[in-house]
Design a protein around this motif. Structure first.
Motif, PDB file in Angstrom:
ATOM      1  N   ALA A  91       0.915  -1.121  -0.004  1.00  0.00           N
ATOM      2  CA  ALA A  91       0.053  -0.033   0.063  1.00  0.00           C
ATOM      3  C   ALA A  91       0.984   1.213   0.099  1.00  0.00           C
ATOM      4  O   ALA A  91       0.765   2.052  -0.603  1.00  0.00           O
ATOM      5  CB  ALA A  91      -0.934  -0.026   1.326  1.00  0.00           C
ATOM      6  N   ILE A  92       1.964   1.318   0.977  1.00  0.00           N
ATOM      7  CA  ILE A  92       2.875   2.211   0.868  1.00  0.00           C
ATOM      8  C   ILE A  92       3.691   2.517  -0.667  1.00  0.00           C
ATOM      9  O   ILE A  92       3.574   3.689  -1.023  1.00  0.00           O
ATOM     10  CB  ILE A  92       3.872   2.071   1.981  1.00  0.00           C
ATOM     11  CG1 ILE A  92       3.127   2.136   3.316  1.00  0.00           C
ATOM     12  CG2 ILE A  92       5.115   3.160   1.738  1.00  0.00           C
ATOM     13  CD1 ILE A  92       4.019   1.746   4.329  1.00  0.00           C
ATOM     14  N   GLY A  97       3.862   5.568  -5.894  1.00  0.00           N
ATOM     15  CA  GLY A  97       4.041   5.468  -7.258  1.00  0.00           C
ATOM     16  C   GLY A  97       4.895   4.478  -7.871  1.00  0.00           C
ATOM     17  O   GLY A  97       5.466   4.701  -9.105  1.00  0.00           O
ATOM     18  N   VAL A  98       5.061   3.399  -7.356  1.00  0.00           N
ATOM     19  CA  VAL A  98       5.777   2.282  -8.006  1.00  0.00           C
ATOM     20  C   VAL A  98       4.998   1.756  -9.271  1.00  0.00           C
ATOM     21  O   VAL A  98       3.894   1.651  -9.154  1.00  0.00           O
ATOM     22  CB  VAL A  98       5.777   1.124  -7.034  1.00  0.00           C
ATOM     23  CG1 VAL A  98       6.515  -0.073  -7.385  1.00  0.00           C
ATOM     24  CG2 VAL A  98       6.710   1.607  -5.880  1.00  0.00           C
ATOM     25  N   ALA A  99       5.656   1.265 -10.463  1.00  0.00           N
ATOM     26  CA  ALA A  99       4.948   0.961 -11.266  1.00  0.00           C
ATOM     27  C   ALA A  99       3.893  -0.061 -11.188  1.00  0.00           C
ATOM     28  O   ALA A  99       4.234  -1.024 -10.503  1.00  0.00           O
ATOM     29  CB  ALA A  99       5.949   0.286 -12.355  1.00  0.00           C
ATOM     30  N   PRO A 100       2.552   0.307 -11.453  1.00  0.00           N
ATOM     31  CA  PRO A 100       1.258  -0.497 -10.692  1.00  0.00           C
ATOM     32  C   PRO A 100       1.458  -2.007 -11.344  1.00  0.00           C
ATOM     33  O   PRO A 100       0.961  -2.757 -10.503  1.00  0.00           O
ATOM     34  CB  PRO A 100       0.222   0.332 -11.339  1.00  0.00           C
ATOM     35  CG  PRO A 100       0.629   1.049 -12.518  1.00  0.00           C
ATOM     36  CD  PRO A 100       2.110   1.337 -12.167  1.00  0.00           C
ATOM     37  N   VAL A 106       4.196  -8.892  -8.410  1.00  0.00           N
ATOM     38  CA  VAL A 106       4.775  -9.177  -7.210  1.00  0.00           C
ATOM     39  C   VAL A 106       4.170  -9.319  -5.932  1.00  0.00           C
ATOM     40  O   VAL A 106       4.251 -10.388  -5.306  1.00  0.00           O
ATOM     41  CB  VAL A 106       5.899  -8.094  -6.917  1.00  0.00           C
ATOM     42  CG1 VAL A 106       6.798  -8.099  -5.681  1.00  0.00           C
ATOM     43  CG2 VAL A 106       7.039  -8.185  -7.928  1.00  0.00           C
ATOM     44  N   VAL A 107       3.287  -8.590  -5.761  1.00  0.00           N
ATOM     45  CA  VAL A 107       2.333  -8.774  -4.621  1.00  0.00           C
ATOM     46  C   VAL A 107       1.597 -10.063  -4.633  1.00  0.00           C
ATOM     47  O   VAL A 107       1.581 -10.875  -3.450  1.00  0.00           O
ATOM     48  CB  VAL A 107       1.548  -7.608  -4.243  1.00  0.00           C
ATOM     49  CG1 VAL A 107       0.343  -7.846  -3.159  1.00  0.00           C
ATOM     50  CG2 VAL A 107       2.327  -6.410  -4.080  1.00  0.00           C
ATOM     51  N   PHE A 167      -3.571   1.129  -3.529  1.00  0.00           N
ATOM     52  CA  PHE A 167      -3.164   1.338  -2.074  1.00  0.00           C
ATOM     53  C   PHE A 167      -4.243   1.107  -1.160  1.00  0.00           C
ATOM     54  O   PHE A 167      -4.212   0.477  -0.025  1.00  0.00           O
ATOM     55  CB  PHE A 167      -2.765   2.741  -1.880  1.00  0.00           C
ATOM     56  CG  PHE A 167      -3.913   3.754  -1.574  1.00  0.00           C
ATOM     57  CD1 PHE A 167      -4.320   4.048  -0.305  1.00  0.00           C
ATOM     58  CD2 PHE A 167      -4.300   4.444  -2.637  1.00  0.00           C
ATOM     59  CE1 PHE A 167      -5.272   5.041  -0.066  1.00  0.00           C
ATOM     60  CE2 PHE A 167      -5.122   5.512  -2.561  1.00  0.00           C
ATOM     61  CZ  PHE A 167      -5.616   6.046  -1.200  1.00  0.00           C
ATOM     62  N   CYS A 168      -5.923   1.097  -1.488  1.00  0.00           N
ATOM     63  CA  CYS A 168      -6.872   0.926  -0.674  1.00  0.00           C
ATOM     64  C   CYS A 168      -6.932  -0.441  -0.613  1.00  0.00           C
ATOM     65  O   CYS A 168      -7.349  -1.120   0.431  1.00  0.00           O
ATOM     66  CB  CYS A 168      -8.288   1.395  -1.309  1.00  0.00           C
ATOM     67  SG  CYS A 168      -8.628   3.094  -0.241  1.00  0.00           S
TER      68      CYS A 168
END
Length: 406
Positions: A91-92, A97-100, A106-107, A167-168
């Motif tokens: 979320a942070i 602005g890390v490449a979405p 990765v997540v 992020f939400c």
């Protein structure tokens, strides 16, 4: 006749499971929607599902060995904390602005690793919390809560949260995993399998594989599960493109798509609650083979009648069959596998069952990109029905009864 209560320990496990599955559902529903908002490529969207399920191919066997060596509750708690830290960090990163799209891949992959170890330990924990006679009832309630949280609550919530950004989705899911860990800590007692002998991890894994390979009934059902998951994942990995967004056949918005997925949750919860009744009325064999057959044919409806008025009730029926069948399969496995081998054999079984999920996602994306989405739908139905026909030769009431552990 009134059924005996399942007890306070089961109630604690049930609560923690519901909260954890709400977190899982937010990520698993939100991730494809996030991907679809960034690209209309079937392959890139299906890659989200592939990355989330790839850990089953890599880590399933080790997860089973760990579940039979360590306290299963402690494993689940530790992995809830791990996923909480991962998702709150994601979320942070999303705010920064890390490449979405790369971040999404990765997540879901890292969260998938934790899910493998947690799920194997969770299914192996249930027989240590309730009696053998209570397994179907316990699995019915757990499956109902899992499905209600995973889709009934998570699907519409994910559709809403998408509007506020990635992020939400990550942040709320991370908070829920934290809450799940805090609840499960309250489960008192030791939940380690009774294993007097000391062996190596490699020997443990080999023993689990050997038991499954030489058990005709379990082996056949494992292959059936793998075939069905390959077909269903190929179908649903690209279904978001058929149903949601500009130019799609059904043309739903992300919140509307989330509501459509609620119908799957409604059906799954109904199927889980009906499972015990259906096993008594129809028999385990009829449910294990008939359920997937019905699901396969129902998958044709969104292609033939691409209107939400037809798709929504179809998804309810489809999910009733799926929910009831899953309860029957899990309960049967828990009766056929010795307690000291449950983690390892479960993981070997799920390596086959879940290991085809990333392949299915890639197959669905590749066929959809090379041809069209309709071809994916028809191919999925043919593959699923072929799996049912192959399993029918090995699954029977007589074989199930003969294979049960005394």
């Amino acid at each position: 006749m009134k059924r005996p209560p399942l007890g306070g320990k089961f109630a604690t496990l049930l609560t923690a499971t519901g909260i954890g599955n709400l977190a899982d559902g937010l990520l698993l529903t939100g991730a494809p929607l996030l991907a679809a908002s960034l690209t209309r490529s079937p392959l890139l969207v299906s890659l989200v599902t592939a990355m989330a399920s790839l850990p089953w191919l890599i880590f399933a066997l080790h997860a089973g060995a760990l579940a039979d060596r360590r306290d299963r509750k402690k494993i689940i708690v530790a992995l809830a904390w791990t996923r909480a830290a991962l998702l709150l960090s994601a979320a942070i990163a999303a705010v920064a602005g890390v490449a979405p799209l790369p971040l999404l891949y990765v997540v879901v992959f890292l969260a998938g690793i934790s899910e493998v170890f947690s799920d194997v330990s969770s299914q192996s924990l249930i027989p240590l919390v309730v009696t053998r006679a209570q397994l179907t009832s316990a699995n019915s309630r757990l499956t109902a809560v899992q499905n209600a949280a995973n889709s009934f609550l998570a699907a519409p919530l994910a559709g809403v949260l998408i509007g506020f950004g990635a992020f939400c989705v990550f942040g709320i899911a991370g908070f829920l995993f934290t809450l799940s860990a805090l609840v499960l800590i309250r489960l008192r007692g030791s939940f380690r399998a009774d294993r007097p002998e000391k062996t190596t991890v490699r020997a443990d894994i080999a023993q689990g594989i050997s038991f499954l390979v030489h058990h005709r009934l379990l082996r056949s059902v494992a292959v059936l599960s793998g075939t069905l998951n390959l077909a269903f994942t190929a179908y649903f990995s690209i279904f978001v493109l058929w149903a949601s967004g500009p130019g799609s056949e059904i043309e739903l918005t992300p919140p509307e798509y989330g509501v459509l997925l609620v119908t799957l949750a409604v059906g799954s919860v109904m199927g889980a609650f009906l499972a015990e009744f259906l096993v008594l009325r129809l028999g385990e064999t009829m449910l294990i083979l008939g359920g997937p057959s019905a699901i396969s044919l129902l998958l044709l409806v969104p292609w033939i009648v691409p209107y939400v008025q037809a798709v929504a009730p179809t998804f309810v029926l489809l999910a009733i069959c799926l929910g009831a069948t899953n309860v029957a399969l899990v309960s049967m496995r828990q009766r056929l596998i010795p307690p000291e081998l449950l983690g390892r054999v479960n993981s070997s079984y799920r390596l086959i069952g879940m290991g085809t999920v990333p392949l299915g996602a890639l197959v669905g994306g590749a066929i959809g990109s090379a041809t069209n989405l309709e071809t994916v739908f028809v191919s999925a139905v043919v593959i699923a029905l072929s799996g049912v026909l192959a399993a029918a030769a090995s699954v029977s009431p007589r074989r199930i009864l003969a294979a049960e552990i005394p």
